[in-house]
Structure formats: structure tokens, C-alpha cells
Design a protein around this motif. Structure first.
Motif, short mmCIF file in Angstrom:
data_model
loop_
_atom_site.label_atom_id
_atom_site.label_comp_id
_atom_site.label_asym_id
_atom_site.label_seq_id
_atom_site.Cartn_x
_atom_site.Cartn_y
_atom_site.Cartn_z
N ASN A 228 0.86 -1.18 0.00
CA ASN A 228 0.00 0.00 0.00
C ASN A 228 0.90 1.23 0.00
O ASN A 228 1.72 1.40 0.90
N ARG A 229 0.75 2.08 -0.99
CA ARG A 229 1.57 3.29 -1.11
C ARG A 229 0.66 4.53 -1.08
O ARG A 229 0.05 4.87 -2.09
N PRO A 230 0.57 5.21 0.06
CA PRO A 230 -0.26 6.42 0.13
C PRO A 230 0.36 7.57 -0.68
O PRO A 230 1.58 7.70 -0.73
N LEU A 231 -0.49 8.36 -1.32
CA LEU A 231 -0.05 9.52 -2.09
C LEU A 231 -0.70 10.79 -1.56
O LEU A 231 -1.83 10.76 -1.07
N THR A 232 0.01 11.91 -1.66
CA THR A 232 -0.52 13.24 -1.30
C THR A 232 -1.22 13.22 0.06
O THR A 232 -2.43 13.41 0.15
N PHE A 233 -0.45 12.96 1.10
CA PHE A 233 -0.94 12.96 2.49
C PHE A 233 -2.03 11.91 2.75
O PHE A 233 -2.82 12.05 3.67
N GLY A 234 -2.09 10.88 1.91
CA GLY A 234 -3.07 9.82 2.13
C GLY A 234 -4.42 10.06 1.46
O GLY A 234 -5.37 9.33 1.72
N ILE A 235 -4.51 11.07 0.60
CA ILE A 235 -5.77 11.34 -0.11
C ILE A 235 -6.08 10.20 -1.08
O ILE A 235 -7.22 9.85 -1.34
N CYS A 236 -5.02 9.63 -1.63
CA CYS A 236 -5.15 8.56 -2.61
C CYS A 236 -4.12 7.48 -2.25
O CYS A 236 -3.14 7.77 -1.56
N SER A 237 -4.35 6.25 -2.69
CA SER A 237 -3.40 5.17 -2.41
C SER A 237 -3.25 4.27 -3.63
O SER A 237 -4.19 4.07 -4.41
N ILE A 238 -2.03 3.75 -3.79
CA ILE A 238 -1.78 2.73 -4.80
C ILE A 238 -1.56 1.40 -4.09
O ILE A 238 -0.75 1.30 -3.18
N TYR A 239 -2.32 0.39 -4.50
CA TYR A 239 -2.19 -0.95 -3.95
C TYR A 239 -1.66 -1.86 -5.05
O TYR A 239 -2.12 -1.81 -6.20
N THR A 240 -0.67 -2.69 -4.71
CA THR A 240 -0.12 -3.62 -5.70
C THR A 240 -0.07 -5.03 -5.13
O THR A 240 0.06 -5.22 -3.92
N GLY A 241 -0.16 -5.99 -6.01
CA GLY A 241 -0.06 -7.39 -5.61
C GLY A 241 0.34 -8.26 -6.80
O GLY A 241 0.06 -7.90 -7.95
N ILE A 242 1.00 -9.37 -6.52
CA ILE A 242 1.47 -10.30 -7.56
C ILE A 242 0.71 -11.62 -7.45
O ILE A 242 0.43 -12.09 -6.34
N LYS A 243 0.40 -12.20 -8.59
CA LYS A 243 -0.24 -13.52 -8.59
C LYS A 243 0.85 -14.60 -8.51
O LYS A 243 1.74 -14.60 -9.35
#
Length: 243
Positions: A228-243
Motif C-alpha cells: 500500500n503506497r499512500p499519495l498526497t498525504f493519504g488522499i489517494c493510495s496505490i495498492y499492488t499485488g502479484i499472482k
């Protein structure tokens, strides 16, 4: 468990049907309002999310809840895959995407299909990468949607999810809540024929299981190396995962 928030609370149709209706209603003003309401920061967020896939160099990408295709167009520019397929539940949004594809002469690189993001019309292990921007909080059943996204990814494939989250620090949290609750619906009502859509936005974000709760759901359906990578003070987040 987070409560189900629907766009039109006085209707007895499913959330899925209401979300499709809502996006059909706002499709013509969606792109403008997206950039206007985020002060253009959404463009930067998209680029950062797409760069999560650069090392993978995916050839075939699925863009879930593709909407008018902005995320996919940016992915084409940055990643240069052989093919991107976008799927969305809203015919109105896909009509705009199709017009953009035709105008940019990208028919051989990008195609869109009408479909349910929780029952994706694709075979198992079909895509090298999967993206979804601002779509997962609209799923009727989030776990089912994530499980189906996992299904269509190839082993070793990567999912990148970009979604609004809830900032927790002062004063960003207070400013964010005020903007989302009062400013966003007002501007949405002014420019869009569906004022309710922009009241639903903050409600859906508030009800969404963000941060570690969303990562836990990704883990539950089988994703590995989740982040989980929060962006701009946590207004938005990028979530990543691998199969």
C-alpha cells in the motif's frame, strides 16, 4: 463490515445497476470534473501508478472499470504494451472511450468491452498486468471482484489499484472532509445533470475499506507481495499485488 453505499438510496435496484446508471448520466462531464475537482493531481497519481508496472514490461493489460479510458491511454504511452483491453459496466462511459480511441487512431492497441468487473468476460491466466483506477469502491462485492481480477492474471502477473483513501493527519483530514462533503457535491451539481453522483463520491470513499483492510482483502483472495503506497498525504493510495 463496511456498509453498502449506493448512488441512489431511494431506489430498490442493485448497487451494480445504480452505478451503471450513475456513470451513464455523468459520462459527458466526467473527464472535465475529474481533472477540475482534483486540481489536476489525478493526472500525476495515474502516472505514478502506471510506473509500478514499468519493470514488468507487460504485453497484455486489462484495465478494469476503464470508464472513458484515461488510465489506459496513459498506460499505452508509458508502458507501450501490445494490447490493452478495457472493461466497464457503463455503456455511456465506453462510448466516450470509443470516440477517443477512434480520434487517436488506436484501435489496434486499445479496445473496450461492456462487462461486469466482478464477473470478467475473460479466460483464466490471460493478462500480464491488471489496472483499476477509482473503480473498486464501486464494486457490489469487493472480495468477489478482487478474486476475479486474480483469476484473469497470469502467474507472476501484477495488479495495480489506484483508489481514494482517507487521510488521517491534521489538518489534511479536516480540509479533505470539508472539500469532499461540501465543495465536491456543489461543483458536481453545477456541471453535471446528476447531482447525487457527487454526493455518492465522498460516501463511497468513507465506506471503502482502505489501507491495511484493503491489503488484507488482496491477501485473502491470493495476491502475494502486496503493498500500500499512500499519495498526497493519504488522499489517494496505490495498492499492488502479484499472482
Amino acid at each position: 463490515m463496511n456498509k453498502t453505499v449506493t448512488p441512489y438510496q431511494n431506489q430498490h435496484t442493485t448497487k451494480k445497476e445504480q452505478v451503471a446508471d450513475m456513470f451513464n448520466n455523468i459520462s459527458k462531464t466526467y473527464d472535465f470534473l475529474n481533472h477540475f475537482l482534483s486540481l489536476g493531481i489525478d493526472i500525476i497519481w495515474r502516472k505514478i501508478a502506471i510506473n509500478e508496472l514499468k519493470a514488468l514490461k507487460p504485453k497484455r493489460i486489462l484495465d478494469v472499470a476503464t470508464g472513458t479510458g484515461d488510465f489506459a491511454f496513459e498506460a499505452l504511452t508509458i508502458l507501450k504494451p501490445e494490447k490493452i483491453i478495457g472493461v466497464d459496466i457503463s455503456a455511456g462511459m465506453l462510448k466516450i472511450a470509443d470516440e477517443k480511441i477512434l480520434k487517436r487512431n488506436l484501435n489496434d492497441k486499445f479496445e473496450v468491452r461492456l462487462g461486469d468487473s466482478e464477473k470478467l468476460p475473460f479466460a483464466d491466466n490471460e493478462f500480464d498486468a491488471l489496472t483499476v483506477a477509482y473503480g473498486v469502491r464501486n464494486f457490489e462485492n469487493l472480495e468477489n471482484g478482487l478474486a476475479d481480477m486474480f483469476r484473469v492474471l497470469k502467474p507472476g502477473g501484477k495488479a495495480v489499484v489506484l483508489e481514494f483513501s482517507k487521510p488521517k493527519g491534521f489538518p489534511v483530514k479536516q480540509l479533505y472532509n470539508f472539500y469532499f462533503k461540501y465543495i465536491t457535491p456543489g461543483i458536481g451539481k453545477l456541471f453535471s445533470k446528476d447531482a447525487r453522483a457527487y454526493s455518492y463520491l465522498p460516501e463511497s470513499v468513507a465506506a471503502f475499506p482502505d489501507g491495511k483492510d484493503f491489503v488484507a482483502l488482496m491477501n485473502k483472495v491470493g495476491f502475494k507481495s502486496t503493498k500500500n503506497r499512500p499519495l498526497t498525504f493519504g488522499i489517494c493510495s496505490i495498492y499492488t499485488g502479484i499472482k
